[in-house]
Design a protein around this motif. Sequence first.
Motif, PDB file in Angstrom:
ATOM      1  N   PRO A  10      59.084  23.492 -23.013  1.00 29.24           N
ATOM      2  CA  PRO A  10      58.148  24.143 -23.928  1.00 29.24           C
ATOM      3  C   PRO A  10      58.012  23.478 -25.295  1.00 29.24           C
ATOM      4  CG  PRO A  10      60.083  25.513 -23.571  1.00 29.24           C
ATOM      5  CD  PRO A  10      60.171  24.369 -22.613  1.00 29.24           C
ATOM      6  N   ASP A  11      59.037  22.744 -25.742  1.00 27.25           N
ATOM      7  CA  ASP A  11      58.915  22.067 -27.027  1.00 27.25           C
ATOM      8  C   ASP A  11      58.099  20.777 -26.921  1.00 27.25           C
ATOM      9  OD1 ASP A  11      61.046  21.061 -25.494  1.00 27.25           O
ATOM     10  OD2 ASP A  11      62.069  20.261 -27.261  1.00 27.25           O
ATOM     11  N   VAL A  12      57.914  20.288 -25.679  1.00 25.52           N
ATOM     12  CA  VAL A  12      57.092  19.094 -25.444  1.00 25.52           C
ATOM     13  C   VAL A  12      55.669  19.513 -25.078  1.00 25.52           C
ATOM     14  CG1 VAL A  12      56.800  17.043 -23.996  1.00 25.52           C
ATOM     15  CG2 VAL A  12      59.099  17.734 -24.743  1.00 25.52           C
ATOM     16  N   TRP A  13      55.538  20.398 -24.102  1.00 25.96           N
ATOM     17  CA  TRP A  13      54.239  20.928 -23.678  1.00 25.96           C
ATOM     18  C   TRP A  13      54.474  22.335 -23.137  1.00 25.96           C
ATOM     19  CZ3 TRP A  13      49.470  19.351 -24.685  1.00 25.96           C
ATOM     20  CH2 TRP A  13      48.411  19.974 -24.030  1.00 25.96           C
ATOM     21  N   GLY A  14      54.211  23.324 -23.953  1.00 27.80           N
ATOM     22  CA  GLY A  14      54.450  24.705 -23.571  1.00 27.80           C
ATOM     23  C   GLY A  14      53.169  25.457 -23.270  1.00 27.80           C
ATOM     24  N   TRP A  15      53.335  26.717 -22.956  1.00 21.35           N
ATOM     25  CA  TRP A  15      52.210  27.582 -22.615  1.00 21.35           C
ATOM     26  C   TRP A  15      51.162  27.592 -23.729  1.00 21.35           C
ATOM     27  CZ3 TRP A  15      49.868  29.368 -18.613  1.00 21.35           C
ATOM     28  CH2 TRP A  15      48.948  30.398 -18.744  1.00 21.35           C
ATOM     29  N   ASP A  16      51.587  27.658 -24.979  1.00 26.14           N
ATOM     30  CA  ASP A  16      50.631  27.675 -26.089  1.00 26.14           C
ATOM     31  C   ASP A  16      49.809  26.393 -26.142  1.00 26.14           C
ATOM     32  OD1 ASP A  16      51.475  30.210 -26.803  1.00 26.14           O
ATOM     33  OD2 ASP A  16      52.834  29.492 -28.375  1.00 26.14           O
ATOM     34  N   HIS A  17      50.438  25.253 -25.856  1.00 30.91           N
ATOM     35  CA  HIS A  17      49.696  23.983 -25.793  1.00 30.91           C
ATOM     36  C   HIS A  17      48.636  24.050 -24.692  1.00 30.91           C
ATOM     37  CE1 HIS A  17      53.671  22.513 -27.409  1.00 30.91           C
ATOM     38  NE2 HIS A  17      52.834  21.998 -28.303  1.00 30.91           N
ATOM     39  N   GLN A  18      49.060  24.569 -23.528  1.00 27.19           N
ATOM     40  CA  GLN A  18      48.153  24.630 -22.379  1.00 27.19           C
ATOM     41  C   GLN A  18      46.971  25.543 -22.665  1.00 27.19           C
ATOM     42  OE1 GLN A  18      48.624  22.703 -19.466  1.00 27.19           O
ATOM     43  NE2 GLN A  18      46.510  23.300 -19.213  1.00 27.19           N
ATOM     44  N   THR A  19      47.214  26.718 -23.213  1.00 26.27           N
ATOM     45  CA  THR A  19      46.114  27.655 -23.473  1.00 26.27           C
ATOM     46  C   THR A  19      45.166  27.117 -24.536  1.00 26.27           C
ATOM     47  OG1 THR A  19      47.458  28.929 -25.033  1.00 26.27           O
ATOM     48  CG2 THR A  19      47.418  29.695 -22.755  1.00 26.27           C
ATOM     49  N   ALA A  20      45.686  26.331 -25.475  1.00 25.32           N
ATOM     50  CA  ALA A  20      44.843  25.764 -26.530  1.00 25.32           C
ATOM     51  C   ALA A  20      43.801  24.796 -25.970  1.00 25.32           C
ATOM     52  CB  ALA A  20      45.705  25.063 -27.576  1.00 25.32           C
ATOM     53  N   LYS A  21      44.025  24.265 -24.774  1.00 31.60           N
ATOM     54  CA  LYS A  21      43.077  23.330 -24.163  1.00 31.60           C
ATOM     55  C   LYS A  21      41.865  24.030 -23.559  1.00 31.60           C
ATOM     56  CE  LYS A  21      44.866  19.515 -25.280  1.00 31.60           C
ATOM     57  NZ  LYS A  21      44.106  18.511 -26.021  1.00 31.60           N
ATOM     58  N   GLY A  22      41.909  25.335 -23.449  1.00 31.84           N
ATOM     59  CA  GLY A  22      40.744  26.102 -22.998  1.00 31.84           C
ATOM     60  C   GLY A  22      40.332  25.826 -21.562  1.00 31.84           C
ATOM     61  N   ALA A  23      39.046  26.063 -21.309  1.00 31.09           N
ATOM     62  CA  ALA A  23      38.507  25.986 -19.949  1.00 31.09           C
ATOM     63  C   ALA A  23      38.480  24.571 -19.387  1.00 31.09           C
ATOM     64  CB  ALA A  23      37.101  26.577 -19.918  1.00 31.09           C
ATOM     65  N   ILE A  60      59.027  31.590 -15.722  1.00 28.15           N
ATOM     66  CA  ILE A  60      57.597  31.454 -15.458  1.00 28.15           C
ATOM     67  C   ILE A  60      56.878  32.287 -16.505  1.00 28.15           C
ATOM     68  CG2 ILE A  60      55.726  31.904 -13.834  1.00 28.15           C
ATOM     69  CD1 ILE A  60      57.818  31.583 -11.567  1.00 28.15           C
ATOM     70  N   VAL A  61      55.958  31.650 -17.231  1.00 27.29           N
ATOM     71  CA  VAL A  61      55.313  32.338 -18.350  1.00 27.29           C
ATOM     72  C   VAL A  61      53.823  32.601 -18.131  1.00 27.29           C
ATOM     73  CG1 VAL A  61      56.998  31.527 -20.032  1.00 27.29           C
ATOM     74  CG2 VAL A  61      54.936  30.162 -19.593  1.00 27.29           C
ATOM     75  N   GLY A  62      53.218  31.985 -17.112  1.00 26.00           N
ATOM     76  CA  GLY A  62      51.801  32.191 -16.902  1.00 26.00           C
ATOM     77  C   GLY A  62      51.295  31.564 -15.623  1.00 26.00           C
ATOM     78  N   ILE A  63      49.994  31.734 -15.425  1.00 20.76           N
ATOM     79  CA  ILE A  63      49.308  31.194 -14.246  1.00 20.76           C
ATOM     80  C   ILE A  63      48.274  30.175 -14.719  1.00 20.76           C
ATOM     81  CG2 ILE A  63      47.746  31.744 -12.334  1.00 20.76           C
ATOM     82  CD1 ILE A  63      49.159  34.451 -12.127  1.00 20.76           C
ATOM     83  N   VAL A  64      48.242  29.052 -14.003  1.00 18.22           N
ATOM     84  CA  VAL A  64      47.263  27.998 -14.263  1.00 18.22           C
ATOM     85  C   VAL A  64      46.443  27.762 -13.002  1.00 18.22           C
ATOM     86  CG1 VAL A  64      48.623  26.857 -16.055  1.00 18.22           C
ATOM     87  CG2 VAL A  64      48.935  26.176 -13.671  1.00 18.22           C
ATOM     88  N   GLU A  65      45.355  27.010 -13.161  1.00 17.79           N
ATOM     89  CA  GLU A  65      44.481  26.679 -12.039  1.00 17.79           C
ATOM     90  C   GLU A  65      44.150  25.197 -12.087  1.00 17.79           C
ATOM     91  OE1 GLU A  65      39.855  27.550 -11.049  1.00 17.79           O
ATOM     92  OE2 GLU A  65      41.098  29.311 -11.438  1.00 17.79           O
TER      93      GLU A  65
END
Length: 131
Positions: A10-23, A60-65
């Motif tokens: 998470p300190d390298v690439w976490g959920w917040d980083h992923q969500t910031a990338k949007g659709a 596990i913190v979320g779901i991705v597609e």
Amino acid sequence: MAYWLFKSEPDVWGWDHQTAKGAQGEEWDGVRNYQARNNMRAMKLGDKGFFYHSRTGLEIVGIVEVCAEAHPDSTTDDNRWDCVDIKAVRPFAKPVSLETIKADPRLSEMVLVNNSRLSVQPVSEDEWRVI
């Protein structure tokens, strides 16, 4: 549809980083393991995955597609390495810890339990439902 698990520190690439990338999502790049790469090569558009925080958190913190199928990894000129693009779908209201997963006998065969070092791994439909 297939199901997967993507591990990241998470300190390298976490959920917040992923969500910031949007659709449009983001490349799941930098994977240098043949089994993990082959898992990404098997992915199809719309496949779902768990987003797992490794090293710290262990949950596990979320779901991705999967929003782009396997293509050359832009972080290397070595044509052996491919990646997919993923986008965040939704966070978990309560993360599911590795401890909780290991304690559930229905998940005893899960790759996460038996091969915790693999960064991109399959998840069975039954395991997906349980989690």
